[in-house]
Motif scaffolding. Structure first.
Motif, mmCIF file in Angstrom:
data_model
loop_
_atom_site.group_PDB
_atom_site.id
_atom_site.type_symbol
_atom_site.label_atom_id
_atom_site.label_comp_id
_atom_site.label_asym_id
_atom_site.label_seq_id
_atom_site.Cartn_x
_atom_site.Cartn_y
_atom_site.Cartn_z
ATOM 1 N N TRP A 177 -0.726 -5.994 5.092
ATOM 2 C CA TRP A 177 -1.061 -5.280 3.868
ATOM 3 C C TRP A 177 -2.542 -4.888 3.858
ATOM 4 N N ILE A 178 -3.409 -5.828 4.215
ATOM 5 C CA ILE A 178 -4.845 -5.543 4.232
ATOM 6 C C ILE A 178 -5.153 -4.402 5.197
ATOM 7 N N ASP A 179 -4.536 -4.444 6.385
ATOM 8 C CA ASP A 179 -4.784 -3.374 7.349
ATOM 9 C C ASP A 179 -4.290 -2.030 6.803
ATOM 10 N N ARG A 180 -3.062 -1.989 6.321
ATOM 11 C CA ARG A 180 -2.445 -0.736 5.883
ATOM 12 C C ARG A 180 -3.065 -0.192 4.593
ATOM 13 N N GLU A 181 -3.242 -1.065 3.604
ATOM 14 C CA GLU A 181 -3.650 -0.602 2.275
ATOM 15 C C GLU A 181 -5.159 -0.521 2.078
ATOM 16 N N ILE A 182 -5.913 -1.242 2.912
ATOM 17 C CA ILE A 182 -7.362 -1.245 2.735
ATOM 18 C C ILE A 182 -8.071 -0.586 3.913
ATOM 19 N N PHE A 183 -7.996 -1.186 5.086
ATOM 20 C CA PHE A 183 -8.906 -0.781 6.153
ATOM 21 C C PHE A 183 -8.472 0.475 6.902
ATOM 22 N N SER A 184 -7.214 0.592 7.306
ATOM 23 C CA SER A 184 -6.826 1.796 8.053
ATOM 24 C C SER A 184 -6.724 3.019 7.142
ATOM 25 N N SER A 185 -6.647 2.798 5.834
ATOM 26 C CA SER A 185 -6.562 3.918 4.882
ATOM 27 C C SER A 185 -7.826 4.083 4.049
ATOM 28 N N ARG A 186 -8.890 3.378 4.431
ATOM 29 C CA ARG A 186 -10.202 3.484 3.773
ATOM 30 C C ARG A 186 -10.116 3.251 2.260
ATOM 31 N N GLY A 187 -9.612 2.084 1.876
ATOM 32 C CA GLY A 187 -9.486 1.718 0.465
ATOM 33 C C GLY A 187 -10.839 1.536 -0.204
ATOM 34 N N ARG A 188 -10.849 1.785 -1.508
ATOM 35 C CA ARG A 188 -12.072 1.637 -2.305
ATOM 36 C C ARG A 188 -11.689 1.188 -3.706
ATOM 37 N N MET A 189 -12.463 0.213 -4.225
ATOM 38 C CA MET A 189 -12.226 -0.331 -5.563
ATOM 39 C C MET A 189 -13.390 0.045 -6.483
ATOM 40 N N ASP A 190 -13.091 0.748 -7.569
ATOM 41 C CA ASP A 190 -14.071 0.987 -8.630
ATOM 42 C C ASP A 190 -13.589 0.210 -9.845
ATOM 43 N N VAL A 191 -14.302 -0.871 -10.161
ATOM 44 C CA VAL A 191 -13.867 -1.791 -11.215
ATOM 45 C C VAL A 191 -14.159 -1.187 -12.585
ATOM 46 N N VAL A 192 -13.120 -1.132 -13.411
ATOM 47 C CA VAL A 192 -13.218 -0.588 -14.757
ATOM 48 C C VAL A 192 -13.417 -1.700 -15.784
ATOM 49 N N ASN A 193 -12.779 -2.865 -15.537
ATOM 50 C CA ASN A 193 -12.816 -3.949 -16.511
ATOM 51 C C ASN A 193 -12.603 -5.265 -15.780
ATOM 52 N N GLU A 194 -13.204 -6.332 -16.278
ATOM 53 C CA GLU A 194 -12.933 -7.667 -15.771
ATOM 54 C C GLU A 194 -12.687 -8.598 -16.950
#
Length: 108
Positions: free
Chosen positions: A50-67
């Motif tokens: 999942w990490i490879d497919r959804e984050i690194f090979s597809s250049r994932g990026r998180m912009d946090v809106v709320n915590e």
């Protein structure tokens, strides 16, 4: 409006977001426990795949809106090259020694 990563409350979650946004797979592995698990939209997934497919090979990026929940729950505008941008929720289980033992994500 997004929250700057450096202002996120929990150091482990902050490190996770920084690793994702920096494309740094080694840093992400460092913050996860050896037996970490995850779920996507309520279904457990193979963490490494999942990490490879959804984050690194597809250049994932998180912009946090709320915590919330001490920084363990995030609402994120997540984007990658596979799916484009979507609003997602993330929950992190953080160990006493500051590592992530499980995270769960899904559409918000």
């Amino acid at each position: 409006m997004t929250i700057q990563t450096g202002k996120l409350t929990d150091p482990a979650v902050r490190a996770f977001v920084n690793a994702v946004n920096g494309g740094d797979e080694q840093a992400l592995q460092t913050i996860l426990t050896d037996d970490a698990t995850m779920a996507d939209d309520g279904s457990d997934r193979d963490l490494a795949q999942w990490i490879d497919r959804e984050i690194f090979s597809s250049r994932g990026r998180m912009d946090v809106v709320n915590e919330s929940n001490g920084g363990h729950d995030l609402v994120v505008n997540y984007r990658n090259d596979t799916y484009g941008e979507m609003r997602t929720r993330w929950h992190f289980d953080v160990t006493d020694d500051g590592h992530i033992s499980r995270f769960e994500t899904g559409q918000a």
